[in-house]
Design an enzyme around this catalytic site. Structure first.
Site, short mmCIF file in Angstrom:
data_model
loop_
_atom_site.label_atom_id
_atom_site.label_comp_id
_atom_site.label_asym_id
_atom_site.label_seq_id
_atom_site.Cartn_x
_atom_site.Cartn_y
_atom_site.Cartn_z
N LYS A 104 0.83 -1.21 0.00
CA LYS A 104 0.00 0.00 0.00
C LYS A 104 0.86 1.26 0.00
O LYS A 104 2.03 1.25 0.39
CB LYS A 104 -1.00 -0.05 1.15
CG LYS A 104 -2.10 -1.07 0.81
CD LYS A 104 -3.30 -1.03 1.70
CE LYS A 104 -4.33 -2.04 1.19
NZ LYS A 104 -5.42 -2.26 2.14
N ARG A 139 -3.62 -10.11 4.81
CA ARG A 139 -4.00 -10.16 3.39
C ARG A 139 -2.82 -9.63 2.57
O ARG A 139 -2.48 -8.45 2.69
CB ARG A 139 -5.26 -9.30 3.19
CG ARG A 139 -5.81 -9.32 1.78
CD ARG A 139 -7.08 -8.48 1.69
NE ARG A 139 -7.64 -8.53 0.36
CZ ARG A 139 -7.27 -7.74 -0.65
NH1 ARG A 139 -6.32 -6.83 -0.46
NH2 ARG A 139 -7.82 -7.85 -1.84
C1 9MG Z 1 -10.11 -5.58 -1.13
N1 9MG Z 1 -9.15 -5.02 -0.20
C2 9MG Z 1 -8.14 -4.16 -0.48
N2 9MG Z 1 -7.49 -3.85 0.64
C3 9MG Z 1 -8.10 -4.51 1.65
C4 9MG Z 1 -7.91 -4.60 3.04
O1 9MG Z 1 -6.95 -3.89 3.64
N3 9MG Z 1 -8.72 -5.38 3.76
C5 9MG Z 1 -9.71 -6.09 3.17
N4 9MG Z 1 -10.50 -6.86 3.94
N5 9MG Z 1 -9.95 -6.05 1.85
C6 9MG Z 1 -9.16 -5.27 1.12
#
Ligand code: 9MG
Length: 266
Positions: free
Chosen positions: A216, A248
């Site tokens: 990010k 994630r």
């Molecule tokens: C789809 N998406 C993109 N960034 C995300 C994040 O930080 N958390 C979750 N749950 N979905 C995300």
């Protein structure tokens, strides 16, 4: 019923498979369904507990996509993965979730926390799917314009507590729900850092926390680096050490190795 914390022990890795031309940092590589399925299979082999398949970009500035386009992107991928790879569907649309769950998806990852489609809560309740409720201030098109909070950790926790009650009132078992601070969704770099630093405020809600910080833009702002892999791994380990359960990530192998070491030390 298997609670989400049993299905996803700490730490578990969720691989990212964006079937979009324009996502945070992998825009385009998985638009072809065979390429997307290959990415998902590789992530499973590298140790992902689940892969998150999404057909609508949520990057800052992204415009919404139609239901037909989202289905056109994700269904061929889900058909290829059915029975082979554990799948989370990244969607805010009830119809996309319904079709994905019918094809074997087990978790609905809704970045709108059930605010985007009034029918989504019913789909999750009826199927008994797992659910991730994420915080977002504003909407992807405009969310980074001027994000403001009184106290970011307390404000995000208050929001997630309200969305958790909403989900439970709609018939979704609390044991099946994870919460997510939504790193990068209507937040400055300092907001993002504080949310990870003060993850205990979210953990106090009693639900497992999912954190997505991989590649990010806050990491680029901090490091100035083009390659965000080292920064992503560092942030994921920091989130894990503060209590995150599911991370994630794009780069599954590197995160699994780092989290294996971090959890052996913990
Ligand atoms: C789809 N998406 C993109 N960034 C995300 C994040 O930080 N958390 C979750 N749950 N979905 C995300």
């Amino acid at each position: 019923m298997i609670a989400i914390e049993q299905r996803f022990p700490r730490p578990s890795v969720m691989g990212i498979v964006n079937v979009t031309p324009d996502s945070f940092s992998d825009g385009g590589v998985n638009v072809d369904p065979d390429a997307a399925a290959a990415t998902a299979r590789r992530q499973l082999a590298e140790g992902a507990a689940i892969v998150d398949v999404g057909g609508e970009s949520t990057r800052p500035g992204a415009a919404p996509v139609s239901l037909d386009e989202e289905l056109r992107r994700v269904l061929p991928v889900l058909e290829r993965l059915q029975g082979e790879v554990p799948v989370s569907i990244d969607t805010a649309k009830a119809e996309v979730a319904r079709r994905a769950l019918a094809l074997g998806a087990e978790l609905v990852n809704d970045v709108t926390a059930l605010r985007g489609d009034p029918d989504l809560a019913g789909v999750v309740a009826d199927t008994g799917a797992y659910l991730c409720l994420m915080h977002m201030q504003g909407e992807p098109r405009t969310m980074q314009e001027d994000p403001r909070y009184d106290d970011v950790a307390a404000d995000v926790a208050r929001f997630l507590e309200e969305r958790l009650s909403f989900a439970v009132d709609a018939g979704i078992a609390e044991e099946r729900i994870a919460l997510d601070p939504g790193i990068g969704f209507g937040k400055t770099v300092e907001h993002n850092l504080e949310l990870i630093r003060r993850l205990d405020v979210l953990l106090a809600l009693g639900r497992p926390v999912l954190v997505g910080v991989s590649r990010k833009s806050s990491l680029r702002a901090l490091t100035g680096a083009d390659d965000l892999l080292p920064a992503s791994v560092a942030a994921a380990v920091a989130a894990y050490e503060r209590g995150a359960t599911i991370l994630r990530v794009h780069d599954v192998k590197e995160h699994v190795e780092a989290l294996t070491v971090a959890s052996a030390i913990a």
